[in-house]
Design a protein around this motif. Structure first.
Motif, PDB file in Angstrom:
ATOM      1  N   GLY A  71     -20.852 -31.398  33.630  1.00  0.00           N
ATOM      2  CA  GLY A  71     -22.196 -31.801  33.264  1.00  0.00           C
ATOM      3  C   GLY A  71     -22.564 -33.161  33.802  1.00  0.00           C
ATOM      4  O   GLY A  71     -23.678 -33.369  34.308  1.00  0.00           O
ATOM      5  N   PHE A  72     -21.659 -34.108  33.728  1.00  0.00           N
ATOM      6  CA  PHE A  72     -21.940 -35.457  34.221  1.00  0.00           C
ATOM      7  C   PHE A  72     -22.033 -35.484  35.738  1.00  0.00           C
ATOM      8  O   PHE A  72     -22.786 -36.280  36.305  1.00  0.00           O
ATOM      9  N   ALA A  73     -21.274 -34.618  36.418  1.00  0.00           N
ATOM     10  CA  ALA A  73     -21.380 -34.557  37.877  1.00  0.00           C
ATOM     11  C   ALA A  73     -22.776 -34.129  38.308  1.00  0.00           C
ATOM     12  O   ALA A  73     -23.358 -34.677  39.249  1.00  0.00           O
ATOM     13  N   LEU A  74     -23.321 -33.125  37.614  1.00  0.00           N
ATOM     14  CA  LEU A  74     -24.676 -32.677  37.924  1.00  0.00           C
ATOM     15  C   LEU A  74     -25.680 -33.810  37.721  1.00  0.00           C
ATOM     16  O   LEU A  74     -26.529 -34.077  38.575  1.00  0.00           O
ATOM     17  N   PHE A  75     -25.579 -34.505  36.601  1.00  0.00           N
ATOM     18  CA  PHE A  75     -26.504 -35.600  36.319  1.00  0.00           C
ATOM     19  C   PHE A  75     -26.333 -36.749  37.301  1.00  0.00           C
ATOM     20  O   PHE A  75     -27.305 -37.388  37.711  1.00  0.00           O
ATOM     21  N   GLY A  76     -25.092 -37.030  37.673  1.00  0.00           N
ATOM     22  CA  GLY A  76     -24.849 -38.134  38.593  1.00  0.00           C
ATOM     23  C   GLY A  76     -25.531 -37.929  39.927  1.00  0.00           C
ATOM     24  O   GLY A  76     -26.228 -38.823  40.438  1.00  0.00           O
ATOM     25  N   VAL A  77     -25.348 -36.757  40.504  1.00  0.00           N
ATOM     26  CA  VAL A  77     -25.965 -36.485  41.807  1.00  0.00           C
ATOM     27  C   VAL A  77     -27.481 -36.350  41.670  1.00  0.00           C
ATOM     28  O   VAL A  77     -28.238 -36.816  42.522  1.00  0.00           O
ATOM     29  N   PHE A  78     -27.944 -35.751  40.576  1.00  0.00           N
ATOM     30  CA  PHE A  78     -29.383 -35.580  40.401  1.00  0.00           C
ATOM     31  C   PHE A  78     -30.090 -36.933  40.336  1.00  0.00           C
ATOM     32  O   PHE A  78     -31.112 -37.146  40.998  1.00  0.00           O
ATOM     33  N   THR A  79     -29.563 -37.864  39.547  1.00  0.00           N
ATOM     34  CA  THR A  79     -30.223 -39.164  39.402  1.00  0.00           C
ATOM     35  C   THR A  79     -30.064 -40.034  40.641  1.00  0.00           C
ATOM     36  O   THR A  79     -30.930 -40.861  40.928  1.00  0.00           O
ATOM     37  N   ALA A  80     -28.966 -39.862  41.395  1.00  0.00           N
ATOM     38  CA  ALA A  80     -28.758 -40.695  42.579  1.00  0.00           C
ATOM     39  C   ALA A  80     -29.536 -40.197  43.788  1.00  0.00           C
ATOM     40  O   ALA A  80     -29.981 -40.989  44.620  1.00  0.00           O
ATOM     41  N   VAL A  81     -29.725 -38.872  43.892  1.00  0.00           N
ATOM     42  CA  VAL A  81     -30.280 -38.285  45.117  1.00  0.00           C
ATOM     43  C   VAL A  81     -31.729 -37.831  44.955  1.00  0.00           C
ATOM     44  O   VAL A  81     -32.508 -37.882  45.906  1.00  0.00           O
ATOM     45  N   SER A  82     -32.121 -37.396  43.761  1.00  0.00           N
ATOM     46  CA  SER A  82     -33.463 -36.824  43.603  1.00  0.00           C
ATOM     47  C   SER A  82     -34.595 -37.781  43.972  1.00  0.00           C
ATOM     48  O   SER A  82     -35.601 -37.327  44.554  1.00  0.00           O
ATOM     49  N   PRO A  83     -34.523 -39.098  43.689  1.00  0.00           N
ATOM     50  CA  PRO A  83     -35.628 -39.969  44.131  1.00  0.00           C
ATOM     51  C   PRO A  83     -35.837 -39.949  45.641  1.00  0.00           C
ATOM     52  O   PRO A  83     -36.984 -39.890  46.114  1.00  0.00           O
ATOM     53  N   ALA A 123     -26.544 -22.032  36.149  1.00  0.00           N
ATOM     54  CA  ALA A 123     -27.933 -21.658  36.447  1.00  0.00           C
ATOM     55  C   ALA A 123     -28.714 -22.863  36.956  1.00  0.00           C
ATOM     56  O   ALA A 123     -29.500 -22.756  37.909  1.00  0.00           O
ATOM     57  N   GLY A 124     -28.508 -24.028  36.330  1.00  0.00           N
ATOM     58  CA  GLY A 124     -29.197 -25.232  36.783  1.00  0.00           C
ATOM     59  C   GLY A 124     -28.788 -25.649  38.180  1.00  0.00           C
ATOM     60  O   GLY A 124     -29.626 -26.081  38.989  1.00  0.00           O
ATOM     61  N   LEU A 125     -27.504 -25.508  38.501  1.00  0.00           N
ATOM     62  CA  LEU A 125     -27.024 -25.836  39.841  1.00  0.00           C
ATOM     63  C   LEU A 125     -27.625 -24.911  40.897  1.00  0.00           C
ATOM     64  O   LEU A 125     -28.016 -25.354  41.983  1.00  0.00           O
ATOM     65  N   VAL A 126     -27.708 -23.615  40.589  1.00  0.00           N
ATOM     66  CA  VAL A 126     -28.293 -22.664  41.533  1.00  0.00           C
ATOM     67  C   VAL A 126     -29.768 -22.997  41.778  1.00  0.00           C
ATOM     68  O   VAL A 126     -30.256 -22.965  42.918  1.00  0.00           O
ATOM     69  N   SER A 133     -34.761 -26.938  37.698  1.00  0.00           N
ATOM     70  CA  SER A 133     -33.321 -27.225  37.725  1.00  0.00           C
ATOM     71  C   SER A 133     -32.981 -28.383  36.799  1.00  0.00           C
ATOM     72  O   SER A 133     -31.916 -28.385  36.159  1.00  0.00           O
ATOM     73  N   ALA A 134     -33.871 -29.378  36.716  1.00  0.00           N
ATOM     74  CA  ALA A 134     -33.645 -30.497  35.802  1.00  0.00           C
ATOM     75  C   ALA A 134     -33.624 -30.021  34.354  1.00  0.00           C
ATOM     76  O   ALA A 134     -32.766 -30.441  33.560  1.00  0.00           O
ATOM     77  N   LEU A 135     -34.546 -29.139  34.009  1.00  0.00           N
ATOM     78  CA  LEU A 135     -34.632 -28.655  32.631  1.00  0.00           C
ATOM     79  C   LEU A 135     -33.454 -27.751  32.271  1.00  0.00           C
ATOM     80  O   LEU A 135     -32.834 -27.916  31.209  1.00  0.00           O
ATOM     81  N   VAL A 136     -33.126 -26.816  33.149  1.00  0.00           N
ATOM     82  CA  VAL A 136     -32.031 -25.873  32.856  1.00  0.00           C
ATOM     83  C   VAL A 136     -30.680 -26.589  32.921  1.00  0.00           C
ATOM     84  O   VAL A 136     -29.837 -26.457  32.022  1.00  0.00           O
ATOM     85  N   ASP A 169     -28.532 -30.523  53.030  1.00  0.00           N
ATOM     86  CA  ASP A 169     -27.274 -29.795  53.236  1.00  0.00           C
ATOM     87  C   ASP A 169     -26.124 -30.442  52.469  1.00  0.00           C
ATOM     88  O   ASP A 169     -25.231 -29.737  51.961  1.00  0.00           O
ATOM     89  N   ALA A 170     -26.129 -31.755  52.382  1.00  0.00           N
ATOM     90  CA  ALA A 170     -25.098 -32.435  51.594  1.00  0.00           C
ATOM     91  C   ALA A 170     -25.201 -32.039  50.128  1.00  0.00           C
ATOM     92  O   ALA A 170     -24.185 -31.790  49.458  1.00  0.00           O
ATOM     93  N   GLY A 171     -26.429 -31.951  49.628  1.00  0.00           N
ATOM     94  CA  GLY A 171     -26.622 -31.528  48.249  1.00  0.00           C
ATOM     95  C   GLY A 171     -26.164 -30.100  48.017  1.00  0.00           C
ATOM     96  O   GLY A 171     -25.555 -29.794  46.988  1.00  0.00           O
ATOM     97  N   VAL A 172     -26.439 -29.212  48.955  1.00  0.00           N
ATOM     98  CA  VAL A 172     -26.020 -27.813  48.816  1.00  0.00           C
ATOM     99  C   VAL A 172     -24.495 -27.706  48.823  1.00  0.00           C
ATOM    100  O   VAL A 172     -23.911 -26.916  48.061  1.00  0.00           O
TER     101      VAL A 172
END
Length: 399
Positions: free
Chosen positions: A227-239, A290-293, A310-313, A371-374
């Motif tokens: 769970g924390f891995a998903l949040f870490g990449v989401f907050t670092a890369v999504s902006p 599901a959120g990762l997909v 994806s953020a919500l799920v 591609d890095a995110g995928v």
């Protein structure tokens, strides 16, 4: 009789005051998230350095949890939490004085030290302050303060950066005021460690797991890592993805999208309370997948609505797994080792924030951000699926 009746509301509200201070500290750790684009324009550094600046925070958290995660079990909760607020204030000052990468690194380092001191200690403190019969509410208050604070940080800084003057100054001034208020609240709260000793008596050591915790710890920590891995990449890369690929430059919108993930996490934690830890942990892994997909789909299709979904799920899955993990571990940990045991859980969780974030940053150069995110998502789906199958076969023991 009247004196006793007057004390009850104070005692009942005490754990909420501690949760509020917890949220203030954690908000400071994500405050710079919508501002990294501005720092990149001003200082001219790459996306890799953005992820490294972000990961410096996680390494500082891990270092504190490893070395001092059990200190509050000896010297008391309040001194450790007040020290954490001191580091939060230093972090804000580093960003206010920002003149280049060194102070950005220093600010993230101070922020990580504050979070490291707060994470295990504040979780234990909130639960210990709860009156009899409200232990479940206190567990939710602790984890909601953690995730809610992390979400409020980017929302607050995004709105202030977009609609107020001095976008790289005002968010940190506001946070300094909140830190001062949180310190006042902590000073008014009682100490919960009955045999608290002076700071000189503290002997920091790596958190050790009592034998009765080990059966719960493995499945709980695996779910927390994912769970924390998903949040870490989401907050670092999504902006960067929002501004560079989706052409979204409104800082308030960026902060709101990041906030939505943490808000969904809080909702997931609330749902976990009715499900119970044994069901919340494997279900959280399934929702995380599901959120990762969905996140992978948003990167490949370059679609905003898929990113929000994806953020919500993903946030809901993270909340389910985190609440189940903290509840299961705290319930079986002896009182004298509770903070240290929770700190050990968060060591594993914050490892999920640091290493994958740097990996995505390294791959962004040769592969590009999408591609890095995928590639990250593919790895995390495999890990999360493995954790879910493990939890199905060997669920966390009932507290």
């Amino acid at each position: 009789m009247r004196a006793r009746q007057a004390r009850r509301p104070v005692r009942s509200a005490a754990y909420l005051g501690a949760a509020g201070a917890f949220a203030v500290c954690m908000a400071g750790t994500t405050l710079p998230t919508p501002l990294y684009g501005l720092y990149q324009e001003q200082l001219g550094f790459s996306e890799l350095l953005v992820t490294v600046v972000f990961a410096v925070y996680a390494f500082a958290v891990i270092a504190v949890l490893l070395v001092a995660g059990n200190v509050s079990d000896t010297v008391g909760r309040r001194p450790v939490l007040l020290a954490g607020l001191g580091f939060a204030a230093l972090s804000a000052l580093c960003f206010l004085l920002e003149g280049g990468l060194p102070l950005l690194y220093a600010g993230r380092l101070m922020s990580g030290l504050s979070a490291g001191l707060f994470t295990g200690t504040a979780t234990a403190y909130v639960m210990e302050l709860a009156p009899a019969g409200r232990e479940g509410r206190a567990a939710f208050a602790a984890t909601a303060a953690n995730m809610g604070g992390l979400g409020l940080g980017p929302l607050m800084s995004g709105v202030l950066a977009q609609y107020a003057a001095q976008p790289l100054v005002l968010p940190f001034v506001v946070h300094l005021v909140l830190v001062a208020l949180a310190a006042g609240v902590l000073l008014a709260l009682p100490e919960t460690v009955a045999s608290a000793k002076p700071l000189s008596a503290a002997r920091p050591q790596t958190p050790r797991l009592p034998p009765e915790v080990r059966g719960v710890f493995v499945p709980a920590s695996v779910a927390a890592f994912a769970g924390f891995a998903l949040f870490g990449v989401f907050t670092a890369v999504s902006p960067a993805f929002l501004t560079q690929t989706l052409d979204v430059h409104n800082r308030a919108v960026i902060g709101l999208i990041v906030f939505s993930a943490f808000l969904a996490s809080t909702a997931g934690q609330l749902a976990a309370g009715s499900l119970g830890d044994r069901r919340a942990l494997p279900l959280g892994c399934a929702v995380l997948i599901a959120g990762l997909v969905l996140l992978g789909g948003s990167l490949l299709r370059e679609t905003l609505w898929l990113l929000v979904l994806s953020a919500l799920v993903g946030g809901a899955g993270q909340g389910l797994s985190l609440r189940g993990a903290v509840g299961a571990v705290a319930a079986v940990a002896p009182a004298e080792h509770r903070a240290g045991t929770i700190s050990a859980l968060f060591v594993v969780a914050y490892t999920g924030i640091s290493i994958p974030v740097i990996g995505v940053g390294v791959l962004t150069g040769p592969l590009g951000l999408e591609d890095a995110g995928v590639a990250f998502i593919a790895c995390m789906v495999l890990l999360t699926a493995s954790a879910g199958m493990y939890l199905q076969q060997r669920p966390a023991p009932a507290p």
